[in-house]
Design a protein around this motif. Structure first.
Motif, PDB file in Angstrom:
ATOM      1  N   ALA A 168       1.961   7.121  -4.755  1.00 37.64           N
ATOM      2  CA  ALA A 168       0.916   7.319  -3.748  1.00 37.64           C
ATOM      3  C   ALA A 168       0.054   6.064  -3.688  1.00 37.64           C
ATOM      4  O   ALA A 168      -0.378   5.545  -4.716  1.00 37.64           O
ATOM      5  CB  ALA A 168       0.057   8.530  -4.087  1.00 37.64           C
ATOM      6  N   ILE A 169      -0.176   5.571  -2.484  1.00 36.35           N
ATOM      7  CA  ILE A 169      -0.988   4.369  -2.279  1.00 36.35           C
ATOM      8  C   ILE A 169      -2.390   4.774  -1.842  1.00 36.35           C
ATOM      9  O   ILE A 169      -2.561   5.595  -0.939  1.00 36.35           O
ATOM     10  CB  ILE A 169      -0.361   3.451  -1.213  1.00 36.35           C
ATOM     11  N   VAL A 170      -3.387   4.178  -2.501  1.00 37.31           N
ATOM     12  CA  VAL A 170      -4.784   4.383  -2.113  1.00 37.31           C
ATOM     13  C   VAL A 170      -5.264   3.122  -1.408  1.00 37.31           C
ATOM     14  O   VAL A 170      -5.408   2.063  -2.030  1.00 37.31           O
ATOM     15  CB  VAL A 170      -5.682   4.670  -3.338  1.00 37.31           C
ATOM     16  N   CYS A 218       2.898   7.900  -9.890  1.00 28.72           N
ATOM     17  CA  CYS A 218       2.112   6.673 -10.035  1.00 28.72           C
ATOM     18  C   CYS A 218       1.216   6.471  -8.821  1.00 28.72           C
ATOM     19  O   CYS A 218       1.603   6.777  -7.691  1.00 28.72           O
ATOM     20  CB  CYS A 218       3.059   5.479 -10.188  1.00 28.72           C
ATOM     21  N   ILE A 219       0.014   5.952  -9.070  1.00 27.42           N
ATOM     22  CA  ILE A 219      -0.931   5.605  -8.004  1.00 27.42           C
ATOM     23  C   ILE A 219      -1.002   4.085  -7.890  1.00 27.42           C
ATOM     24  O   ILE A 219      -1.111   3.378  -8.893  1.00 27.42           O
ATOM     25  CB  ILE A 219      -2.346   6.143  -8.319  1.00 27.42           C
ATOM     26  N   ILE A 220      -0.933   3.579  -6.660  1.00 26.48           N
ATOM     27  CA  ILE A 220      -1.151   2.151  -6.394  1.00 26.48           C
ATOM     28  C   ILE A 220      -2.463   2.017  -5.640  1.00 26.48           C
ATOM     29  O   ILE A 220      -2.645   2.644  -4.593  1.00 26.48           O
ATOM     30  CB  ILE A 220      -0.025   1.538  -5.530  1.00 26.48           C
ATOM     31  N   VAL A 221      -3.399   1.220  -6.153  1.00 24.02           N
ATOM     32  CA  VAL A 221      -4.625   0.941  -5.404  1.00 24.02           C
ATOM     33  C   VAL A 221      -4.523  -0.471  -4.833  1.00 24.02           C
ATOM     34  O   VAL A 221      -4.248  -1.431  -5.536  1.00 24.02           O
ATOM     35  CB  VAL A 221      -5.900   1.103  -6.268  1.00 24.02           C
ATOM     36  N   GLY A 222      -4.707  -0.581  -3.544  1.00 23.48           N
ATOM     37  CA  GLY A 222      -4.598  -1.873  -2.873  1.00 23.48           C
ATOM     38  C   GLY A 222      -3.655  -1.750  -1.684  1.00 23.48           C
ATOM     39  O   GLY A 222      -2.957  -0.759  -1.544  1.00 23.48           O
ATOM     40  N   SER A 223      -3.732  -2.704  -0.793  1.00 28.41           N
ATOM     41  CA  SER A 223      -4.479  -3.949  -0.905  1.00 28.41           C
ATOM     42  C   SER A 223      -5.775  -3.828  -0.092  1.00 28.41           C
ATOM     43  O   SER A 223      -6.355  -2.759  -0.032  1.00 28.41           O
ATOM     44  CB  SER A 223      -3.565  -5.074  -0.394  1.00 28.41           C
ATOM     45  N   ASP A 224      -6.181  -4.917   0.551  1.00 32.25           N
ATOM     46  CA  ASP A 224      -7.365  -5.014   1.388  1.00 32.25           C
ATOM     47  C   ASP A 224      -8.636  -5.066   0.532  1.00 32.25           C
ATOM     48  O   ASP A 224      -8.577  -5.144  -0.693  1.00 32.25           O
ATOM     49  CB  ASP A 224      -7.421  -3.881   2.417  1.00 32.25           C
ATOM     50  N   GLY A 227      -5.021  -5.386  10.577  1.00 30.42           N
ATOM     51  CA  GLY A 227      -4.747  -5.975   9.275  1.00 30.42           C
ATOM     52  C   GLY A 227      -4.640  -4.940   8.173  1.00 30.42           C
ATOM     53  O   GLY A 227      -3.708  -4.970   7.360  1.00 30.42           O
ATOM     54  N   ALA A 228      -5.598  -4.014   8.134  1.00 31.53           N
ATOM     55  CA  ALA A 228      -5.591  -2.972   7.107  1.00 31.53           C
ATOM     56  C   ALA A 228      -4.349  -2.090   7.247  1.00 31.53           C
ATOM     57  O   ALA A 228      -3.729  -1.699   6.254  1.00 31.53           O
ATOM     58  CB  ALA A 228      -6.857  -2.128   7.202  1.00 31.53           C
ATOM     59  N   TYR A 229      -4.002  -1.774   8.493  1.00 30.15           N
ATOM     60  CA  TYR A 229      -2.804  -0.963   8.737  1.00 30.15           C
ATOM     61  C   TYR A 229      -1.549  -1.703   8.272  1.00 30.15           C
ATOM     62  O   TYR A 229      -0.686  -1.133   7.592  1.00 30.15           O
ATOM     63  CB  TYR A 229      -2.695  -0.633  10.223  1.00 30.15           C
ATOM     64  N   LEU A 230      -1.447  -2.977   8.630  1.00 32.23           N
ATOM     65  CA  LEU A 230      -0.229  -3.735   8.345  1.00 32.23           C
ATOM     66  C   LEU A 230      -0.023  -3.989   6.858  1.00 32.23           C
ATOM     67  O   LEU A 230       1.113  -3.996   6.375  1.00 32.23           O
ATOM     68  CB  LEU A 230      -0.244  -5.054   9.123  1.00 32.23           C
ATOM     69  N   GLN A 231      -1.120  -4.184   6.098  1.00 35.01           N
ATOM     70  CA  GLN A 231      -0.931  -4.358   4.660  1.00 35.01           C
ATOM     71  C   GLN A 231      -0.450  -3.053   4.025  1.00 35.01           C
ATOM     72  O   GLN A 231       0.354  -3.070   3.091  1.00 35.01           O
ATOM     73  CB  GLN A 231      -2.208  -4.892   3.991  1.00 35.01           C
ATOM     74  N   ALA A 232      -0.933  -1.920   4.548  1.00 35.16           N
ATOM     75  CA  ALA A 232      -0.475  -0.620   4.048  1.00 35.16           C
ATOM     76  C   ALA A 232       1.003  -0.414   4.381  1.00 35.16           C
ATOM     77  O   ALA A 232       1.803   0.009   3.535  1.00 35.16           O
ATOM     78  CB  ALA A 232      -1.322   0.499   4.658  1.00 35.16           C
ATOM     79  N   TYR A 233       1.363  -0.728   5.613  1.00 36.17           N
ATOM     80  CA  TYR A 233       2.753  -0.596   6.061  1.00 36.17           C
ATOM     81  C   TYR A 233       3.682  -1.499   5.245  1.00 36.17           C
ATOM     82  O   TYR A 233       4.772  -1.085   4.823  1.00 36.17           O
ATOM     83  CB  TYR A 233       2.833  -0.953   7.544  1.00 36.17           C
ATOM     84  N   ALA A 234       3.243  -2.736   4.995  1.00 34.99           N
ATOM     85  CA  ALA A 234       4.066  -3.692   4.255  1.00 34.99           C
ATOM     86  C   ALA A 234       4.258  -3.256   2.802  1.00 34.99           C
ATOM     87  O   ALA A 234       5.359  -3.385   2.240  1.00 34.99           O
ATOM     88  CB  ALA A 234       3.422  -5.078   4.308  1.00 34.99           C
ATOM     89  N   ASN A 235       3.205  -2.736   2.198  1.00 37.72           N
ATOM     90  CA  ASN A 235       3.299  -2.242   0.822  1.00 37.72           C
ATOM     91  C   ASN A 235       4.297  -1.088   0.749  1.00 37.72           C
ATOM     92  O   ASN A 235       5.147  -1.027  -0.150  1.00 37.72           O
ATOM     93  CB  ASN A 235       1.915  -1.786   0.346  1.00 37.72           C
ATOM     94  N   LYS A 236       4.203  -0.192   1.712  1.00 33.60           N
ATOM     95  CA  LYS A 236       5.132   0.938   1.810  1.00 33.60           C
ATOM     96  C   LYS A 236       6.575   0.444   1.939  1.00 33.60           C
ATOM     97  O   LYS A 236       7.481   0.931   1.247  1.00 33.60           O
ATOM     98  CB  LYS A 236       4.746   1.794   3.015  1.00 33.60           C
ATOM     99  N   CYS A 237       6.795  -0.543   2.813  1.00 31.54           N
ATOM    100  CA  CYS A 237       8.148  -1.071   3.030  1.00 31.54           C
ATOM    101  C   CYS A 237       8.728  -1.666   1.750  1.00 31.54           C
ATOM    102  O   CYS A 237       9.895  -1.441   1.412  1.00 31.54           O
ATOM    103  CB  CYS A 237       8.132  -2.135   4.126  1.00 31.54           C
ATOM    104  N   PHE A 238       7.909  -2.438   1.034  1.00 33.15           N
ATOM    105  CA  PHE A 238       8.387  -3.061  -0.201  1.00 33.15           C
ATOM    106  C   PHE A 238       8.779  -2.005  -1.231  1.00 33.15           C
ATOM    107  O   PHE A 238       9.845  -2.088  -1.854  1.00 33.15           O
ATOM    108  CB  PHE A 238       7.315  -3.980  -0.789  1.00 33.15           C
TER     109      PHE A 238
END
Length: 346
Positions: free
Chosen positions: A4-6, A94-100, A15-26
């Motif tokens: 889960a990403i926070v 697992c929790i991921i905090v980030g990015s932005d 920008g905030a959307y795209l960093q979330a999307y990119a993290n998800k893709c990776f």
């Protein structure tokens, strides 16, 4: 594994959307099941778009921008369909905090412990969070932040200022990693590649453009027969103000003649698309980005003359060194990220 990403995935900006999307893709490319933690309700999210004006001047500006904001809200709401959002994360590994800028304690919405790992989980990893313009003294009224940072597993932070803050508060050595939007080559993201504007145009992507630069931009556009196009942020002096799906953001930059931006992610996608550009910002994070990518040559001074502006934005930038640096940083960041996930048993 279930991750889960926070992060402010539902922000009003691309920008905030795209960093979330990119993290998800990776993470998905590394065979993980990914969701996002719901950190606010619909009413709170809507307030970010339609905040109540406090003065006559703000009211006039609000009325002027209202149709644009309505379209923006609908567009970004539609974009959230790309994300699996969960309120109950009891079954998460697992929790991921980030990015932005989730560690910018000066911003009220980021004074929420959830952005610092304040959740009941056995494993919490920070990947590329930023403290923005915050300084160590700004955390003095939030003693719980230190405790959260001390217990965090780090896959790295996004900039030098955040690194210094973590090392100051938590006495931990952390590395600087690339923003999630750089974790994969741009052609590996599912971005559309379609030209939407027939005329030649120059992109403007900024929350606030200094008056001096507005004059330069309009003069340059007239001289070169370009439309001034502001994407996703309203600029009344531009020829076109366009709301687009955030996944179309890169293609608008790709097909432009050149770009003026004052934002972190605007700069990233400008550089990834190898555009002629002028980048202005006093922010620490943006200066840090341009420094480690060796693209300080693209920086525009507030007191630059028109001739200096024209020379900068007309210059054919070389991106060979940039791509070499990015490839190396991407590989290092991927390895650090995977190692952090492995250390948490993910």
């Amino acid at each position: 594994m279930k991750i889960a990403i926070v992060t402010p995935y539902d922000s009003a900006n691309c920008g905030a959307y795209l960093q979330a999307y990119a993290n998800k893709c990776f993470l998905e490319k590394n065979n993980h099941n990914v969701c996002f933690v719901q950190w606010r309700n619909r009413k709170q999210r809507k307030k970010e778009y339609f905040s109540k004006p406090n003065t006559i001047k703000e009211l006039i500006r609000y009325v002027q921008r209202y149709p644009f904001l309505c379209t923006r809200y609908k567009c970004m709401t539609k974009a959230l369909e790309e994300f699996n959002v969960q309120k109950n994360i009891s079954n998460i590994d697992c929790i991921i905090v980030g990015s932005d800028e989730i560690w910018n304690i000066k911003v009220s919405q980021f004074q929420n412990p959830i952005f610092y790992g304040g959740v009941d989980q056995k494993c919490c990893i920070a990947y590329a969070p930023s403290a923005g313009q915050a300084e160590p003294k700004d955390y003095e009224d939030f003693p719980w932040v230190r405790k959260c940072l001390e217990t965090m597993t780090y896959a790295g932070v996004r900039d030098e200022n955040t690194k210094n803050i973590v090392e100051n508060l938590a006495a931990k050595q952390v590395k600087i990693v690339c923003d999630p939007t750089m974790l994969l080559p741009i052609n590996e993201f599912n971005f559309p590649h379609e030209r939407k504007i027939k005329d030649k145009y120059m992109i403007v992507y900024s929350y606030s453009v200094p008056k001096e630069h507005q004059v330069y931009l309009k003069r340059y556009a007239r001289k070169n027969n370009l439309k001034l196009v502001s994407i996703c942020l309203y600029q009344p002096w531009c020829d076109l103000n366009i709301n687009c799906h955030p996944l179309e953001f890169s293609s608008y930059i790709q097909f432009s003649e050149c770009v003026y931006t004052t934002t972190f992610h605007g700069t990233i996608f400008t550089l990834l698309n190898h555009k002629n550009c002028a980048i202005y910002s006093p922010s620490k994070k943006l200066k840090d980005l341009l420094k480690w990518t060796h693209k300080e040559e693209a920086m525009l001074s507030l007191v630059a003359t028109y001739d200096e502006f024209e020379s900068l934005v007309s210059k054919q930038h070389s991106y060979e060194l940039f791509e070499t640096i990015i490839a190396k940083k991407r590989k290092e960041s991927q390895e650090i990220y995977r190692e952090a996930l492995k250390s948490c048993g993910v």
